[in-house]
Scaffold this active site. Structure first.
Site, PDB file in Angstrom:
ATOM      1  N   CYS A 103      -0.727 -10.761  49.996  1.00 41.27           N
ATOM      2  CA  CYS A 103      -1.529 -10.463  51.187  1.00 41.27           C
ATOM      3  C   CYS A 103      -2.391  -9.210  50.988  1.00 41.27           C
ATOM      4  O   CYS A 103      -3.272  -9.217  50.148  1.00 41.27           O
ATOM      5  CB  CYS A 103      -0.637 -10.374  52.425  1.00 41.27           C
ATOM      6  SG  CYS A 103      -1.585 -10.400  53.957  1.00 41.27           S
ATOM      7  N   HIS A 121       2.010 -15.620  52.707  1.00 39.52           N
ATOM      8  CA  HIS A 121       3.291 -14.916  52.656  1.00 39.52           C
ATOM      9  C   HIS A 121       4.376 -15.865  52.153  1.00 39.52           C
ATOM     10  O   HIS A 121       4.906 -16.640  52.952  1.00 39.52           O
ATOM     11  CB  HIS A 121       3.667 -14.394  54.048  1.00 39.52           C
ATOM     12  CG  HIS A 121       2.805 -13.258  54.488  1.00 39.52           C
ATOM     13  ND1 HIS A 121       3.131 -11.945  54.235  1.00 39.52           N
ATOM     14  CD2 HIS A 121       1.615 -13.235  55.116  1.00 39.52           C
ATOM     15  CE1 HIS A 121       2.175 -11.166  54.708  1.00 39.52           C
ATOM     16  NE2 HIS A 121       1.244 -11.925  55.252  1.00 39.52           N
ATOM     17  N   GLU A 141       7.419 -15.292  51.566  1.00 35.78           N
ATOM     18  CA  GLU A 141       8.697 -15.040  52.260  1.00 35.78           C
ATOM     19  C   GLU A 141       8.746 -15.679  53.639  1.00 35.78           C
ATOM     20  O   GLU A 141       9.801 -15.721  54.264  1.00 35.78           O
ATOM     21  CB  GLU A 141       8.966 -13.531  52.345  1.00 35.78           C
ATOM     22  CG  GLU A 141       8.028 -12.732  53.229  1.00 35.78           C
ATOM     23  CD  GLU A 141       6.671 -12.426  52.611  1.00 35.78           C
ATOM     24  OE1 GLU A 141       6.402 -12.864  51.471  1.00 35.78           O
ATOM     25  OE2 GLU A 141       5.852 -11.766  53.277  1.00 35.78           O
TER      26      GLU A 141
END
Lengths: 218, 256
Positions: A86, A196, A198
């Protein structure tokens, strides 16, 4: 045992990144050690680096310079695999339009630009900025980091700015909003993503698992 | 091709358990929030919203532990709402692993709080929750106002202007609940969702009133929203998330 250091320069919470790396490290049986740190000694000692980022570019770059993270990255990208995420990805470019213009680290040639407002999709719905939610990622260049991830599948994004690299050969993945833009970028042992991992459930965890074993070669 | 529309199961939690009041009366126990979140994530939920409805503030530690436990096992975005009053509350939730916080009553009491929060933590993690109720008579032009305390306290604030103001103050997303429809299972207030969604530049999540899968489709297609939030239709096994997604996809909505 591979040691992964998540670079912590005080911008936002790295809990999710570290938890996801720990999760795949247990799941894959690789038992990686995960540190969250800005300590140059630990960053130099680690086998792999994760360079995340949340927040506004001016504040991020100020902290990155203050902690000499830019110097450490410039030196360490020659040594070990680095995964940027990001704003971490955006910080690797030369310059960002955000906050009236911010000079960045410059490991990739190209700039960071804002999505234009009031663009419309094919059904004439206004596309909102930030680009927030699940979008498909086209794997435009084959890469070991894409293994076991279906092409054209979904990842989670939250951002208003995107990278525009000068060199098309460095583009590994693209999404559309509505025009194609770069969402994965790689040069030698750096792999950088706009989404992202995660927060991208199965596909994101697989990308982290791939990073645990990636040898830094394309 | 653009963003997929999102399905967001909402976990109303009281003292560490998922509950759901049906028409605000009988609170049925719907399980352990960590187990429930994990199950929804595995089934393909696009985000999880965790709403703390614990009355007493001394139980906040329970909430933080629960959020930590969810965030360690659920790798999709997590929004936490309920009792967010200070910047420190936001910091605590983000540190516990939340990606976004929902601000409701505190935004009404002090709109500047939204501005401070978005400047400090970024708009991407500030969701302003709006509880709106229709106040116009049947023969008048539609008008909705903001209510607090579960729809009991009127504020006199007009909903569309309020939503615009919250976005100007830095809200990254609007969670819009119709107090007329909440708990009724009669579908979203489509006119309300459409009016707000067309008035703001940030994503809008429709909430309040889902009773069947067609309601989810209507909320996205006719209400022009970006995401739909539902609780009871998923908690008690009436419908599963894969079923909901297949139904929406079959009607031409892009789903993950």
């Amino acid at each position: 045992m591979t040691h992964i250091a998540v670079i912590d320069y005080g911008m936002g919470n790295l809990h999710s990144v570290a938890k996801a790396l720990e999760h795949v490290s247990v799941r894959s049986g690789l038992q990686a050690k995960v540190s969250v740190t800005a300590d140059p000694m630990i960053l130099r000692d680690a086998d792999r680096l994760v360079f995340p980022g949340v927040g506004a570019m001016r504040d991020c770059m100020a902290e990155i310079r203050h902690l000499c993270i830019d110097e450490i990255l410039r030196e360490q990208v020659r040594e070990k695999p680095v995964l940027a995420i990001c704003v971490g990805m955006q910080a690797l470019m030369q310059h960002s339009e955000e906050n009236n213009g911010v000079d960045c680290i410059g490991l990739f040639a190209g700039n960071v630009r804002r999505f234009p407002e009031h663009q419309k999709d094919a059904n004439c719905n206004v596309l909102k900025v930030p680009h927030m939610g699940w979008n498909r990622v086209r794997q435009v260049t084959p890469h070991p980091m894409w293994q076991h991830i279906p092409d054209n599948d979904y990842f989670y994004f939250v951002h208003s700015y995107f990278v525009d690299p000068h060199s098309p050969v460095e583009i590994m993945g693209q999404s559309d909003y509505p025009d194609p833009f770069c969402v994965a970028l790689s040069h030698r042992n750096i792999f950088a993503v706009q989404f992202h991992p995660e927060k991208s459930q199965r596909n994101g965890l697989q990308l982290y698992e791939n990073f645990l074993t990636w040898n830094g070669q394309p | 091709m653009s963003l997929a529309k999102r399905i967001i199961p909402c976990l109303d939690c009281d003292n560490g358990r998922v509950v759901k009041g049906v028409q605000f009366v009988d609170i049925r126990d719907a399980g352990d929030p960590v187990e429930v979140s994990k199950r929804y994530c595995d089934q393909g939920a696009d985000e999880i919203t965790f709403l703390d409805i614990t009355a007493s503030s001394d139980k906040r530690d329970t909430t933080i532990h629960t959020v930590e436990a969810i965030a360690s096992q659920v790798f999709i975005p997590l929004t936490v709402g309920g009792g967010i009053r200070k910047l420190q509350d936001i910091r605590n939730m983000l540190n516990a692993g939340a990606d976004k916080v929902g601000i409701n009553t505190s935004a009404v009491l002090n709109p500047q709080f939204v501005r401070e929060a978005s400047e400090r933590f970024g708009s991407q993690c500030i969701v302003v929750a709006i509880d709106a109720k229709r106040v116009s008579k049947p023969d008048e032009p539609l008008r909705w106002e903001i209510f607090t305390h579960g729809g009991r306290n009127p504020t006199g604030l007009e909903a569309i202007a309020w939503a615009r103001k919250m976005v100007e103050y830095g809200a990254g997303e609007i969670l819009l609940t119709s107090m007329d429809r909440d708990g009724t299972k009669s579908g979203f207030d489509i006119a309300l969702n459409r009016a707000i969604s067309e008035a703001v530049t940030v994503p809008v999540i429709a909430s309040g009133g889902v009773g069947n899968l067609q309601h989810l489709v209507d909320g996205i297609r006719d209400g022009k929203t970006d995401a739909v939030l539902a609780a009871s239709i998923f908690h008690f096994g009436e419908y599963s998330i894969p079923q909901a997604k297949a139904f929406m996809r079959a009607q031409g909505i892009e789903m993950r």
